[in-house]
Design a protein around this motif. Structure first.
Motif, PDB file in Angstrom:
ATOM      1  N   SER A  43      39.897  58.281  36.685  1.00 19.92           N
ATOM      2  CA  SER A  43      40.650  57.025  36.614  1.00 19.92           C
ATOM      3  C   SER A  43      40.842  56.526  35.197  1.00 19.92           C
ATOM      4  O   SER A  43      41.930  56.087  34.832  1.00 19.92           O
ATOM      5  N   ASP A  44      39.805  56.579  34.367  1.00 21.53           N
ATOM      6  CA  ASP A  44      39.945  56.063  33.003  1.00 21.53           C
ATOM      7  C   ASP A  44      40.952  56.870  32.191  1.00 21.53           C
ATOM      8  O   ASP A  44      41.737  56.306  31.427  1.00 21.53           O
ATOM      9  N   THR A  45      40.972  58.172  32.386  1.00 23.76           N
ATOM     10  CA  THR A  45      41.933  59.014  31.679  1.00 23.76           C
ATOM     11  C   THR A  45      43.354  58.759  32.184  1.00 23.76           C
ATOM     12  O   THR A  45      44.285  58.617  31.385  1.00 23.76           O
ATOM     13  N   ILE A  46      43.514  58.678  33.496  1.00 21.44           N
ATOM     14  CA  ILE A  46      44.826  58.397  34.080  1.00 21.44           C
ATOM     15  C   ILE A  46      45.362  57.070  33.540  1.00 21.44           C
ATOM     16  O   ILE A  46      46.509  56.979  33.098  1.00 21.44           O
ATOM     17  N   VAL A  47      44.525  56.043  33.557  1.00 18.83           N
ATOM     18  CA  VAL A  47      44.933  54.715  33.096  1.00 18.83           C
ATOM     19  C   VAL A  47      45.348  54.761  31.629  1.00 18.83           C
ATOM     20  O   VAL A  47      46.381  54.216  31.241  1.00 18.83           O
ATOM     21  N   ASN A  48      44.558  55.433  30.802  1.00 20.03           N
ATOM     22  CA  ASN A  48      44.865  55.492  29.376  1.00 20.03           C
ATOM     23  C   ASN A  48      46.208  56.185  29.126  1.00 20.03           C
ATOM     24  O   ASN A  48      47.037  55.691  28.357  1.00 20.03           O
ATOM     25  N   ILE A  49      46.424  57.305  29.772  1.00 16.49           N
ATOM     26  CA  ILE A  49      47.657  58.064  29.548  1.00 16.49           C
ATOM     27  C   ILE A  49      48.880  57.285  30.048  1.00 16.49           C
ATOM     28  O   ILE A  49      49.903  57.206  29.360  1.00 16.49           O
ATOM     29  N   ILE A  50      48.776  56.674  31.220  1.00 17.76           N
ATOM     30  CA  ILE A  50      49.917  55.906  31.728  1.00 17.76           C
ATOM     31  C   ILE A  50      50.198  54.704  30.828  1.00 17.76           C
ATOM     32  O   ILE A  50      51.361  54.379  30.563  1.00 17.76           O
ATOM     33  N   CYS A  51      49.152  54.057  30.344  1.00 20.05           N
ATOM     34  CA  CYS A  51      49.366  52.954  29.403  1.00 20.05           C
ATOM     35  C   CYS A  51      50.101  53.442  28.158  1.00 20.05           C
ATOM     36  O   CYS A  51      51.005  52.753  27.663  1.00 20.05           O
ATOM     37  N   GLN A  52      49.747  54.619  27.661  1.00 22.55           N
ATOM     38  CA  GLN A  52      50.443  55.153  26.492  1.00 22.55           C
ATOM     39  C   GLN A  52      51.910  55.418  26.812  1.00 22.55           C
ATOM     40  O   GLN A  52      52.788  55.133  25.993  1.00 22.55           O
ATOM     41  N   ILE A  53      52.190  55.964  27.995  1.00 21.94           N
ATOM     42  CA  ILE A  53      53.576  56.219  28.400  1.00 21.94           C
ATOM     43  C   ILE A  53      54.363  54.913  28.421  1.00 21.94           C
ATOM     44  O   ILE A  53      55.514  54.861  27.988  1.00 21.94           O
ATOM     45  N   LEU A  54      53.719  53.850  28.919  1.00 24.58           N
ATOM     46  CA  LEU A  54      54.372  52.540  29.010  1.00 24.58           C
ATOM     47  C   LEU A  54      54.331  51.770  27.687  1.00 24.58           C
ATOM     48  O   LEU A  54      54.797  50.637  27.631  1.00 24.58           O
ATOM     49  N   LYS A  55      53.758  52.397  26.662  1.00 24.61           N
ATOM     50  CA  LYS A  55      53.650  51.783  25.332  1.00 24.61           C
ATOM     51  C   LYS A  55      52.815  50.497  25.351  1.00 24.61           C
ATOM     52  O   LYS A  55      53.119  49.525  24.661  1.00 24.61           O
ATOM     53  N   ILE A  56      51.759  50.513  26.161  1.00 24.79           N
ATOM     54  CA  ILE A  56      50.817  49.394  26.241  1.00 24.79           C
ATOM     55  C   ILE A  56      49.647  49.716  25.319  1.00 24.79           C
ATOM     56  O   ILE A  56      49.109  50.815  25.359  1.00 24.79           O
ATOM     57  N   ARG A  57      49.261  48.740  24.500  1.00 26.28           N
ATOM     58  CA  ARG A  57      48.140  48.920  23.569  1.00 26.28           C
ATOM     59  C   ARG A  57      47.283  47.665  23.593  1.00 26.28           C
ATOM     60  O   ARG A  57      47.706  46.611  24.036  1.00 26.28           O
ATOM     61  N   ASN A  58      46.074  47.823  23.059  1.00 26.07           N
ATOM     62  CA  ASN A  58      45.165  46.689  22.850  1.00 26.07           C
ATOM     63  C   ASN A  58      44.892  45.891  24.125  1.00 26.07           C
ATOM     64  O   ASN A  58      45.048  44.673  24.157  1.00 26.07           O
ATOM     65  N   VAL A  59      44.513  46.611  25.176  1.00 23.68           N
ATOM     66  CA  VAL A  59      44.157  45.968  26.436  1.00 23.68           C
ATOM     67  C   VAL A  59      42.802  46.486  26.919  1.00 23.68           C
ATOM     68  O   VAL A  59      42.373  47.568  26.540  1.00 23.68           O
ATOM     69  N   THR A  60      42.170  45.688  27.748  1.00 21.51           N
ATOM     70  CA  THR A  60      40.947  46.104  28.429  1.00 21.51           C
ATOM     71  C   THR A  60      41.245  46.091  29.922  1.00 21.51           C
ATOM     72  O   THR A  60      41.766  45.101  30.449  1.00 21.51           O
ATOM     73  N   ILE A  61      40.915  47.192  30.584  1.00 25.68           N
ATOM     74  CA  ILE A  61      41.195  47.345  32.006  1.00 25.68           C
ATOM     75  C   ILE A  61      39.906  47.779  32.695  1.00 25.68           C
ATOM     76  O   ILE A  61      39.268  48.753  32.275  1.00 25.68           O
ATOM     77  N   ILE A  62      39.540  47.068  33.735  1.00 25.24           N
ATOM     78  CA  ILE A  62      38.359  47.412  34.517  1.00 25.24           C
ATOM     79  C   ILE A  62      38.832  47.872  35.890  1.00 25.24           C
ATOM     80  O   ILE A  62      39.555  47.142  36.581  1.00 25.24           O
ATOM     81  N   CYS A  63      38.439  49.086  36.274  1.00 28.34           N
ATOM     82  CA  CYS A  63      38.819  49.654  37.569  1.00 28.34           C
ATOM     83  C   CYS A  63      37.603  49.633  38.482  1.00 28.34           C
ATOM     84  O   CYS A  63      36.549  50.188  38.128  1.00 28.34           O
ATOM     85  N   VAL A  64      37.743  49.000  39.624  1.00 37.07           N
ATOM     86  CA  VAL A  64      36.639  48.887  40.588  1.00 37.07           C
ATOM     87  C   VAL A  64      37.189  49.139  41.992  1.00 37.07           C
ATOM     88  O   VAL A  64      38.391  48.989  42.239  1.00 37.07           O
ATOM     89  N   PRO A  65      36.300  49.485  42.932  1.00 35.89           N
ATOM     90  CA  PRO A  65      36.758  49.649  44.320  1.00 35.89           C
ATOM     91  C   PRO A  65      37.116  48.297  44.940  1.00 35.89           C
ATOM     92  O   PRO A  65      36.626  47.246  44.508  1.00 35.89           O
ATOM     93  N   LEU A  66      37.970  48.345  45.943  1.00 37.79           N
ATOM     94  CA  LEU A  66      38.251  47.137  46.715  1.00 37.79           C
ATOM     95  C   LEU A  66      36.959  46.626  47.335  1.00 37.79           C
ATOM     96  O   LEU A  66      36.047  47.402  47.624  1.00 37.79           O
ATOM     97  N   LEU A  67      36.891  45.332  47.558  1.00 36.21           N
ATOM     98  CA  LEU A  67      35.754  44.743  48.251  1.00 36.21           C
ATOM     99  C   LEU A  67      35.809  45.144  49.728  1.00 36.21           C
ATOM    100  O   LEU A  67      36.888  45.435  50.257  1.00 36.21           O
ATOM    101  N   PRO A  68      34.658  45.145  50.413  1.00 33.98           N
ATOM    102  CA  PRO A  68      34.660  45.565  51.828  1.00 33.98           C
ATOM    103  C   PRO A  68      35.676  44.817  52.696  1.00 33.98           C
ATOM    104  O   PRO A  68      36.370  45.425  53.514  1.00 33.98           O
ATOM    105  N   GLU A  69      35.805  43.508  52.503  1.00 36.33           N
ATOM    106  CA  GLU A  69      36.766  42.749  53.311  1.00 36.33           C
ATOM    107  C   GLU A  69      38.213  43.111  52.954  1.00 36.33           C
ATOM    108  O   GLU A  69      39.114  42.988  53.777  1.00 36.33           O
ATOM    109  N   GLU A  70      38.451  43.573  51.729  1.00 38.11           N
ATOM    110  CA  GLU A  70      39.795  43.988  51.331  1.00 38.11           C
ATOM    111  C   GLU A  70      40.138  45.356  51.907  1.00 38.11           C
ATOM    112  O   GLU A  70      41.293  45.646  52.206  1.00 38.11           O
ATOM    113  N   ILE A  71      39.124  46.200  52.070  1.00 36.99           N
ATOM    114  CA  ILE A  71      39.341  47.531  52.640  1.00 36.99           C
ATOM    115  C   ILE A  71      39.838  47.413  54.076  1.00 36.99           C
ATOM    116  O   ILE A  71      40.639  48.212  54.534  1.00 36.99           O
ATOM    117  N   GLU A  72      39.393  46.379  54.777  1.00 39.92           N
ATOM    118  CA  GLU A  72      39.832  46.159  56.159  1.00 39.92           C
ATOM    119  C   GLU A  72      41.276  45.692  56.241  1.00 39.92           C
ATOM    120  O   GLU A  72      41.886  45.737  57.294  1.00 39.92           O
TER     121      GLU A  72
END
Length: 163
Positions: A43-72
């Motif tokens: 996920s971290d590599t995918i996010v970094n590469i796509i951000c580069q494609i979109l010309k996004i820089r200087n951001v912090t992104i946190i990737c986490v699983p959905l919460l149990p109630e959101e999974i439902e």
């Protein structure tokens, strides 16, 4: 976004001069800080590469699983702009190609936020000076349509350069 995608596609594809049987080194942008707390190790590599494609820089992104109630619910993922970072919640145990598609979609929203075109309001969203309340159906939101329409091109560019 379409112009950025087409320009990025031409730029990335034209820079690929290595033969197909050789490895292409991917350089991750250190200005894109990704904290991956999902089970998906890429996920971290995918996010970094796509951000580069979109010309996004200087951001912090946190990737986490959905919460149990959101999974439902029907959610596969969503992005939330916080004060100094972006939070992407994604459904666990998805196939690799769907994970890539979801990150393409959610990072398009990040690009929309960063450009100022998309703003989250306490009662909904503003996109290109149009307001959508939370009751506006998903497919009637122009920013969702734009993100959906960018997925295929982003996936194509990503797959042409990623390991």
């Amino acid at each position: 976004i379409a112009v950025v995608l087409i320009t990025s596609a031409i730029s990335f594809l034209s820079s690929l001069s290595a033969p197909k049987d050789k490895n292409i080194d991917i350089i991750l942008d250190k200005s894109i800080k990704t904290i991956n707390l999902t089970a998906d190790r890429k996920s971290d590599t995918i996010v970094n590469i796509i951000c580069q494609i979109l010309k996004i820089r200087n951001v912090t992104i946190i990737c986490v699983p959905l919460l149990p109630e959101e999974i439902e619910s029907e959610y596969l993922a969503y992005i939330d702009k916080r004060s100094d970072y972006y939070l992407i919640r994604i459904r666990p145990d998805l196939k690799e190609d769907l994970v890539l598609e979801i990150y393409c979609h959610e990072l398009t929203h990040l690009s929309q936020y960063e450009s100022g075109r998309l703003k989250k309001l306490y009662y909904g969203f503003e996109y290109d000076h149009l307001v959508y309340n939370f009751k506006t159906p998903y497919y009637f939101r122009k920013f969702e349509e734009d993100a959906y329409n960018s997925e295929s091109m982003l996936k194509l560019i990503y797959k042409s350069i990623a390991p």
